[in-house]
Design an enzyme around this catalytic site. Structure first.
Site, short mmCIF file in Angstrom:
data_model
loop_
_atom_site.label_atom_id
_atom_site.label_comp_id
_atom_site.label_asym_id
_atom_site.label_seq_id
_atom_site.Cartn_x
_atom_site.Cartn_y
_atom_site.Cartn_z
N SER A 1 0.84 -1.20 0.00
CA SER A 1 0.00 0.00 0.00
C SER A 1 0.87 1.25 0.00
CB SER A 1 -0.91 0.02 1.24
OG SER A 1 -1.82 -1.05 1.18
N GLU A 2 0.50 2.19 -0.86
CA GLU A 2 1.24 3.44 -0.97
C GLU A 2 1.44 4.10 0.39
OE1 GLU A 2 0.85 7.34 -3.78
OE2 GLU A 2 -1.01 6.57 -2.93
N GLN B 1 9.87 -2.25 4.60
CA GLN B 1 9.14 -3.40 4.05
C GLN B 1 9.21 -3.41 2.53
OE1 GLN B 1 5.13 -4.17 5.20
NE2 GLN B 1 5.61 -4.41 7.36
N GLU C 1 -3.00 5.42 1.08
CA GLU C 1 -2.20 6.12 2.09
C GLU C 1 -2.87 6.04 3.47
OE1 GLU C 1 1.13 7.93 3.11
OE2 GLU C 1 0.70 8.06 0.97
N ARG D 1 -3.37 3.50 5.64
CA ARG D 1 -4.35 2.42 5.71
C ARG D 1 -5.67 2.80 5.04
NH1 ARG D 1 -3.21 1.34 11.88
NH2 ARG D 1 -1.16 0.40 11.72
N ASP E 1 -8.90 0.54 9.34
CA ASP E 1 -8.20 0.16 8.11
C ASP E 1 -9.23 0.14 6.98
OD1 ASP E 1 -6.71 -0.97 6.04
OD2 ASP E 1 -5.68 -2.38 7.36
N ARG F 1 -8.49 -0.09 3.73
CA ARG F 1 -7.92 -0.62 2.49
C ARG F 1 -8.75 -1.77 1.93
NH1 ARG F 1 -1.92 -1.63 4.53
NH2 ARG F 1 -3.15 -2.34 6.29
#
EC number: 3.5.4.25
Length: 197
Positions: free
Chosen positions: A52-53, A70, A93, A95, A127, A129
């Protein structure tokens, strides 16, 4: 002037971790970057990282999170793999809450809240995402069986759907920085991430 990204070819992407092929995939109005190494179509056990960005961690090397390390570790492992894919998810961005809200959450964290409570205090999801588009991207690439580089159980839950089969979870261990230890503890204790601290 318009540009049709669906017609975009794969381009050579040499990195410090090896040479990849790069292409943009547009899914649900967002452009995501995909790096591919080797022949992944139909190959069993393709090593895959869904990242994720994180502008602050990936590009500015912020020590508030472990995102940058990571990403670097993922590219290192993918660079050693015969077949691998990195899907860099844009628009995720903080989460999934966005850059402005992420910085607002940082301000609350500076006052003592953890990442979960800071998001909740702002009236935002813990979160937000979604990995729905990832299934589409991997399917388009011909990936069916994958070894997923992740510490996040929610990512596995969202990706375990036909035609994808996660045959192995590969732990993504990076060095613990004292600046982000509390952040990692929150991920482990409150979000169930598999982390060895």
């Amino acid at each position: 002037m318009s540009f049709d990204s669906s017609a975009m070819p794969w381009v050579r992407m040499p990195t410090v971790h090896g040479e990849f092929s790069a292409r943009v995939f547009s899914v649900q109005g967002e452009e995501h970057l995909v790096l591919k190494r080797g022949d992944v179509a139909g190959t069993p056990g393709v090593l895959v990282r869904i990242h994720s960005e994180c502008l602050t961690g990936d590009a500015l090397f912020s020590r508030r999170c472990d995102c940058g390390p990571q990403l670097a570790r993922s590219l290192e492992l993918l660079g050693q793999a015969q077949a691998g894919v990195l899907v860099y998810l844009r628009g995720q961005e903080g989460r999934g809450i966005g850059l402005r809200a992420k910085l607002a959450a940082y301000a609350l964290q500076d006052q003592g809240l953890d990442t979960v409570d800071a998001n909740l205090h702002l009236g935002l999801p813990v979160d937000a995402r979604s990995y729905e588009g990832v299934v589409e991207i991997l399917t388009t690439l011909g990936v069916r069986q994958l070894r997923l580089l992740t510490n996040n159980p929610d990512k596995i839950r969202q990706l375990e759907q036909p035609p994808l089969e996660i045959v192995e979870r590969v732990a993504l261990q990076v060095a613990v920085d004292e600046e982000h230890r509390a952040y990692l503890e929150t991920k482990r204790q409150r979000l169930g991430h598999w982390l060895d601290l």
